[in-house]
Design a protein around this motif. Structure first.
Motif, PDB file in Angstrom:
ATOM      1  N   UNK A 174       2.165   9.372  -6.695  1.00  0.00           N
ATOM      2  CA  UNK A 174       2.677  10.742  -6.839  1.00  0.00           C
ATOM      3  C   UNK A 174       3.264  10.977  -8.226  1.00  0.00           C
ATOM      4  N   UNK A 182      -4.858   7.158   6.209  1.00  0.00           N
ATOM      5  CA  UNK A 182      -3.802   6.941   5.229  1.00  0.00           C
ATOM      6  C   UNK A 182      -2.432   7.021   5.883  1.00  0.00           C
ATOM      7  N   UNK A 183      -1.469   6.269   5.374  1.00  0.00           N
ATOM      8  CA  UNK A 183      -0.121   6.348   5.933  1.00  0.00           C
ATOM      9  C   UNK A 183       0.461   7.746   5.768  1.00  0.00           C
ATOM     10  N   UNK A 184       1.498   7.985   6.468  1.00  0.00           N
ATOM     11  CA  UNK A 184       2.130   9.288   6.420  1.00  0.00           C
ATOM     12  C   UNK A 184       2.558   9.637   4.999  1.00  0.00           C
ATOM     13  N   UNK A 185       2.392  10.877   4.621  1.00  0.00           N
ATOM     14  CA  UNK A 185       2.844  11.311   3.305  1.00  0.00           C
ATOM     15  C   UNK A 185       1.841  11.048   2.201  1.00  0.00           C
ATOM     16  N   UNK A 186       0.676  10.462   2.547  1.00  0.00           N
ATOM     17  CA  UNK A 186      -0.324  10.222   1.513  1.00  0.00           C
ATOM     18  C   UNK A 186      -0.937  11.552   1.077  1.00  0.00           C
ATOM     19  N   UNK A 234       0.915   4.363  -2.612  1.00  0.00           N
ATOM     20  CA  UNK A 234       0.850   5.783  -2.229  1.00  0.00           C
ATOM     21  C   UNK A 234       1.990   6.575  -2.858  1.00  0.00           C
ATOM     22  N   UNK A 235       3.188   6.029  -2.725  1.00  0.00           N
ATOM     23  CA  UNK A 235       4.353   6.736  -3.260  1.00  0.00           C
ATOM     24  C   UNK A 235       4.304   6.768  -4.778  1.00  0.00           C
ATOM     25  N   UNK A 287       0.838  -1.199   0.000  1.00  0.00           N
ATOM     26  CA  UNK A 287       0.000   0.000   0.000  1.00  0.00           C
ATOM     27  C   UNK A 287       0.874   1.251   0.000  1.00  0.00           C
TER      28      UNK A 287
END
Lengths: 334, 140
Positions: free
Chosen positions: A296, B8-12, A292-293, A288
């Motif tokens: 971007x 959401x996880x950090x930085x989302x 997320x990363x 996940x």
């Protein structure tokens, strides 16, 4: 008979949810993760030569239909599956079965599904839903993706049941015909785990299972140079869509599978499976984080914020995690 | 499994959500809480990747529009893209070979198509034969 009494329960994955809901109707309670695990639904494959929506195909699960068929077979449940060349025959058969009071699972294409979220209306032929009645040419649908019950007309239903293209449903319909009184989950769980472990670490082919994840990581490093930033981000987006979009419950089914291992630990009374279920959960969180990363890099006209090398390294961590988990799972004993 | 709020996880990324038609089921895992399920919209980072594929489809459509108006490709190419179809799938709907569909993408071949063939294309695209053959419809 207009509507069969049917409990609509939302689910993360359409086919496992349909399997779970159909069996629940026949008084056998099996959770979505349990159906997914016994059906050996988890998978990974990366097929760069097979393009879907203009990008390589990545898959996090087995072919459609396998979860229902494997899960029911392992549990000694008898089922009936029909396919028809002629749409009218298939609709007649559907009506006949519904009139006997049996809810029916259908494989359909999503492009013409009128109640489907507009953002998902692409040509995707592997969706599953339950019909639980009909009246005056209107069919009542329980779709595990939807947070409400829905309806569809006769003509629209024919259209989605006869969508064309890859994995065309060809009117496929299925339902349980006999559910035994006392079902022992244990043999099914063990066989399902063995099958999945073999798929993930036992296939000597570079594009399948853990090897496939590593192959994807290796290819990903070259995307930006080979394809330019825009296409690279589209290719990445395609991987993420397969991982996170409709019907995965997140992180490419890794959460559902972890939840299955957690339940399996209870049923088999084998505590080491709980440890692995937690490792799978951590691994799913890593996937996940990867999405997320990665997302971007997928914003319009955006410059890549994360380097593809960095993302590929994250994939390698997931591959290592899964290799460790499935090597251990392969040793399961009854 | 109980319900939890999705964090959401950090930085989302925390931007506006584009798609809020339906709430879906998501699974979560946390060392303390174990496995949980929650009913929510796609989180904003997933919405970014969904939007990406629609933006890409739109971009492809604009490119085909230009090619059709410039007489490089036939209107079949435009409506095929508009309906998100690709040649093999369109050929399956047309019940003809993919190579024939590929030929129909050429304006010269398209002009000579019979009425029944045009009608079949129009039905698949959900438009009339007039809309298929008149470029006015594509211009807008």
């Amino acid at each position: 008979m207009a509507k069969i009494e049917f409990e609509h329960r939302q689910a993360g994955h359409c086919e496992s949810g349909v399997t779970s809901n159909l069996l629940h109707h026949h008084k056998f309670d099996i959770s979505e993760p349990m159906a997914f695990g016994i059906g050996a639904g988890l998978f990974f494959s990366y097929l760069p030569f097979l393009k879907m929506q203009h990008a390589p195909t990545t898959s996090f699960r087995v072919w459609p239909g396998q979860v229902f068929e494997r899960a029911t077979k392992q549990l000694g449940i008898k089922t009936q599956v029909h396919k028809f060349r002629n749409p009218k025959d298939s609709m007649d058969k559907l009506n006949e079965v519904l009139d006997q009071g049996i809810p029916v699972g259908l494989q359909v294409g999503t492009f013409h599904l009128p109640f489907f979220p507009p953002e998902y209306r692409m040509h995707y032929n592997m969706h599953n839903m339950v019909v639980y009645g009909h009246e005056n040419g209107i069919y009542f649908i329980s779709d595990t993706l939807m947070d409400r019950l829905v309806e569809i007309t006769y003509d629209d239903l024919v259209r989605v049941r006869y969508a064309k293209g890859v994995f065309a449903p060809e009117g496929r319909m299925y339902y349980p015909t006999y559910v035994p009184k006392n079902i022992d989950l244990r043999p099914g769980i063990i066989k399902g785990i063995r099958k999945t472990a073999n798929n993930m670490v036992g296939v000597p082919f570079p594009l399948i299972g853990v090897k496939g994840i590593r192959y994807l990581a290796k290819s990903m490093r070259k995307w930006e140079k080979k394809l330019g930033p825009e296409k690279a981000s589209y290719y990445l987006g395609q991987v993420l869509r397969m991982e996170e979009e409709v019907g995965t419950a997140g992180a490419g089914f890794r959460f559902i599978y972890g939840a299955f291992l957690n339940e399996a630990a209870d049923v088999l009374k084998q505590e080491w499976l709980r440890e692995l279920s937690f490792e799978m959960g951590e691994n799913a969180n890593k996937w996940r984080e990867f999405s997320y990363k990665g997302s971007r890099n997928c914003k319009k006209r955006g410059k890549p914020e994360e380097s593809y090398d960095y993302l590929a390294d994250m994939l390698l961590v997931c591959a290592d995690n899964e290799q460790k988990i499935f090597k251990k799972l392969a040793t399961i004993k009854g | 499994m109980g319900k939890t709020e999705q964090t959401p996880p950090e930085g989302a990324p925390q931007e506006e959500k584009y798609y809020t038609y339906n709430r879906e089921i998501f699974y979560h895992f946390d060392k303390e809480k174990g496995y949980t399920r929650a009913n929510d919209y796609q989180n904003s980072s997933n919405q970014v990747i969904i939007k990406q594929s629609w933006d890409a489809a739109d971009e492809r459509l604009q490119e085909v529009r230009q090619r059709v108006l410039a007489g490089i490709q036939s209107p079949v190419a435009f409506f095929m893209e508009k309906r998100l179809l690709e040649v093999p799938m369109l050929a399956a709907y047309m019940e003809i070979g993919a190579w024939r569909v590929r030929r129909h993408l050429k304006p010269g071949v398209f002009k000579k198509l019979s009425q029944p063939t045009l009608k079949k294309y129009a039905d698949i695209f959900g438009i009339t034969v007039e809309q298929l053959t008149s470029l006015d419809f594509i211009k807008n």
